[in-house]
Design a protein around this motif. Structure first.
Motif, PDB file in Angstrom:
ATOM      1  N   ASP A 406       0.990  -1.251  -0.028  1.00 28.29           N
ATOM      2  CA  ASP A 406       0.057   0.106  -0.121  1.00 28.29           C
ATOM      3  C   ASP A 406       0.716   1.384  -0.027  1.00 28.29           C
ATOM      4  N   ALA A 407       1.912   1.331   0.876  1.00 27.36           N
ATOM      5  CA  ALA A 407       2.900   2.320   0.800  1.00 27.36           C
ATOM      6  C   ALA A 407       3.639   2.697  -0.350  1.00 27.36           C
ATOM      7  N   ILE A 408       3.978   1.436  -0.973  1.00 34.36           N
ATOM      8  CA  ILE A 408       5.108   1.747  -2.157  1.00 34.36           C
ATOM      9  C   ILE A 408       3.929   2.388  -3.359  1.00 34.36           C
ATOM     10  N   LEU A 409       2.956   1.843  -3.431  1.00 37.30           N
ATOM     11  CA  LEU A 409       1.898   2.520  -4.736  1.00 37.30           C
ATOM     12  C   LEU A 409       1.161   3.487  -4.265  1.00 37.30           C
ATOM     13  N   SER A 410       1.053   4.142  -3.138  1.00 34.46           N
ATOM     14  CA  SER A 410       0.148   5.046  -2.734  1.00 34.46           C
ATOM     15  C   SER A 410       0.233   6.387  -3.362  1.00 34.46           C
ATOM     16  N   GLU A 411       1.318   6.601  -3.906  1.00 35.52           N
ATOM     17  CA  GLU A 411       1.783   8.046  -4.757  1.00 35.52           C
ATOM     18  C   GLU A 411       2.135   7.865  -5.995  1.00 35.52           C
ATOM     19  N   VAL A 412       1.758   6.385  -6.715  1.00 38.32           N
ATOM     20  CA  VAL A 412       2.130   6.370  -7.935  1.00 38.32           C
ATOM     21  C   VAL A 412       1.128   6.537  -8.866  1.00 38.32           C
ATOM     22  N   PRO A 413       1.466   7.571 -10.101  1.00 41.21           N
ATOM     23  CA  PRO A 413       0.243   7.707 -11.007  1.00 41.21           C
ATOM     24  C   PRO A 413      -0.188   6.556 -11.403  1.00 41.21           C
ATOM     25  N   HIS A 414      -1.468   6.630 -11.806  1.00 37.39           N
ATOM     26  CA  HIS A 414      -2.311   5.501 -12.330  1.00 37.39           C
ATOM     27  C   HIS A 414      -1.708   4.968 -13.631  1.00 37.39           C
ATOM     28  N   GLU A 415      -1.178   6.105 -14.631  1.00 40.04           N
ATOM     29  CA  GLU A 415      -0.636   5.543 -15.965  1.00 40.04           C
ATOM     30  C   GLU A 415       0.438   4.478 -15.744  1.00 40.04           C
TER      31      GLU A 415
END
Length: 508
Positions: A406-415
């Protein structure tokens, strides 16, 4: 931070309806992709239990036995980043269906293999198909579920991971011991057929297609460089102990660093030229992603060491049957599942990063308890005496695994969800491979190869204690690395929504 809202149209919803709340089919889609993820996790571990049966029935050599497990891991790790990017380009649903279909076919080929060579080739194909399927799981979740629901979803994912990690050996032991229809070890692969066929049929109906909104192209040079670099690193680690750690292995691993350096330089130029790199290097400018990847890699090393050493300790050192060893791990699996669900749904929203750090300390404490018990009880240790350290370790692992994703992906842009998902899985596999390579140092390096047969058990107990001490030290390193994680994943910061560059294009 700026808040963004979705305006996609998905089946069963009208324009402007948030698919995260209007399309209930997403939960059926989640069940399908989680089942596929579980199938892959079980397949990774289920084979180890059946190795003696395969060796006896198929007449496989020691080298072939190694490649039945290592071939899968190598193909899986080498293809994960490419699989994630292909999902971004051609659609995550499409690649998931191709992956699960190919995985099912490869499982059938494994189950009906007529000789060890065919089994090795089929396992390599199976790993390649898993590399297409697995990255789409987190990417589909990231593109389908709104930020406020992802914590619950990742909690379920963590529970599935914990269940798969331990139920694989147990299921493998049962299927091998039952010898269904006189098929010996073959049902451990054939069991994937009904699951895969059901996932293929239901996935076509219930999973919503998503892809990167910008037109991307596959970076073939990047694919070649990342595959070459991973093979140069992982192949010597896989074969090193068997071959006596030859000089070419060290040269290959050193050369892998050069290849990775060339990959970074090329990807930087590729991104500036046409915006379609295989690895989105801008992800590493997101602090939560970069720090989480470092933690994930070291965590993978610790798990790679422990689970192999643990299996050898119980089955060879203590002389337990595969079934007894599998049953002994059940409390660990239950503890992981319960702790994973609680961590993301209740603990992380309140305490943030401290939950993951507590998990590292709890897991380390469980390892130290296990070390103490192994020393005190020696060869007479029982499954019941192992329950306490295993439950403590399971709680610690559950507190880490689900909220870390969750922490790794929390601020990753959707694209870039597919690329990020591929990187997460790749570094996990790389960490595991590094851990497996280190087993030859922290476990086999302690065992006297010329020991008398009556002393083999005691040698394995001593080696297990030494290896567990190293894994406990790894947990201390992870605790320190976690200070680089954000105090709270973005979606858990009260009153805010994570900022994303663009919403994914959803195809009805």
């Amino acid at each position: 931070m700026t808040s963004t809202t979705s305006s996609e149209t998905t089946p069963g919803t009208g324009p402007g309806t948030d698919p995260g709340t209007g399309d209930r089919r997403r939960w059926l889609a989640l069940a399908i992709i989680m089942t596929a993820a579980f199938m892959d996790l079980v397949d990774v571990t289920i084979v180890n239990v059946a190795i003696p049966s395969i060796q006896r029935d198929a007449g496989a050599s020691f080298s072939q036995i190694q490649w039945i497990t290592a071939g899968y891991a190598l193909a899986f790790a080498a293809g994960l980043i490419t699989g994630g990017r292909l999902g971004d380009i051609h659609g995550r649903k499409r690649l998931f269906l191709v992956g699960i279909g190919g995985f099912t076919v490869a499982s059938a080929l494994c189950g009906f293999a007529v000789n060890p060579e065919m089994l090795v080739a089929s396992r390599i194909l199976q790993g390649g198909m898993a590399a297409l399927m697995v990255p789409q799981v987190l990417a589909i979740v990231h593109a389908t579920f709104p930020a406020h629901e992802r914590g619950k979803v990742f909690g379920l994912f963590g529970a599935i991971v914990g269940l798969g990690a331990v139920s694989g050996p147990l299921l493998g032991a049962l299927l091998t011991q039952w010898n269904l229809f006189g098929l010996e070890w073959r049902p451990i692969f054939l069991i994937n057929l009904p699951v895969g066929i059901a996932g293929l049929i239901l996935g076509r109906r219930f999973i919503t297609e998503s892809k990167a909104p910008q037109a991307l192209r596959l970076d073939l040079v990047g694919v070649a460089l990342v595959t070459l670099g991973l093979l140069m690193l992982l192949y010597p680690l896989t074969r090193g102990h068997e071959l006596g750690w030859p000089l070419w292995g060290y040269v290959s691993m050193g050369g892998a660093l050069v290849v990775f350096g060339a990959l970074v330089a090329y990807e930087r130029r590729k991104s500036a030229r046409d915006g379609s790199p295989l690895i989105e290097l801008s992800l590493f400018r997101v602090k939560s992603f970069a720090a989480g990847i470092a933690v994930q890699t070291v965590f993978g090393i610790g798990l790679g060491i422990f689970f192999l050493v643990w299996t050898l300790y119980m089955q060879i050192g203590l002389g337990w049957s595969p079934l007894r060893a599998g049953l002994t791990g059940v409390p660990f699996s239950i503890a992981v599942s319960v702790a994973a669900g609680m961590s993301v749904q209740k603990l992380v929203p309140r305490f943030g990063r401290k939950v993951l750090q507590a998990g590292a300390l709890v897991l380390g404490a469980g390892l130290l308890i296990y070390l103490w018990e192994a020393e005190r009880y020696g060869l007479s240790i029982s499954s019941w005496q192992m329950m306490l350290p295993l439950v403590v370790m399971g709680v610690g692992m559950g507190l880490i695994f689900a909220p870390l994703t969750d922490a790794i992906l929390s601020e990753v842009p959707h694209e870039h969800a597919g690329s990020a998902s591929g990187l997460i899985n790749t570094v996990q596999q790389m960490g595991n491979a590094l851990g497996l390579g280190l087993v030859s140092v922290v476990f086999f390096g302690v065992i006297d190869e010329g020991v008398a047969p009556a002393r083999v058990g005691a040698e394995f107990v001593d080696a297990f204690q030494y290896a567990v001490g190293w894994v406990a030290a790894v947990m201390g390193v992870i605790f320190l690395l976690m200070f680089a994680l954000p105090k709270r994943p973005a979606q858990h910061v009260e009153g805010s929504v994570p900022e994303v560059a663009k919403e994914p294009e959803l195809v009805g």
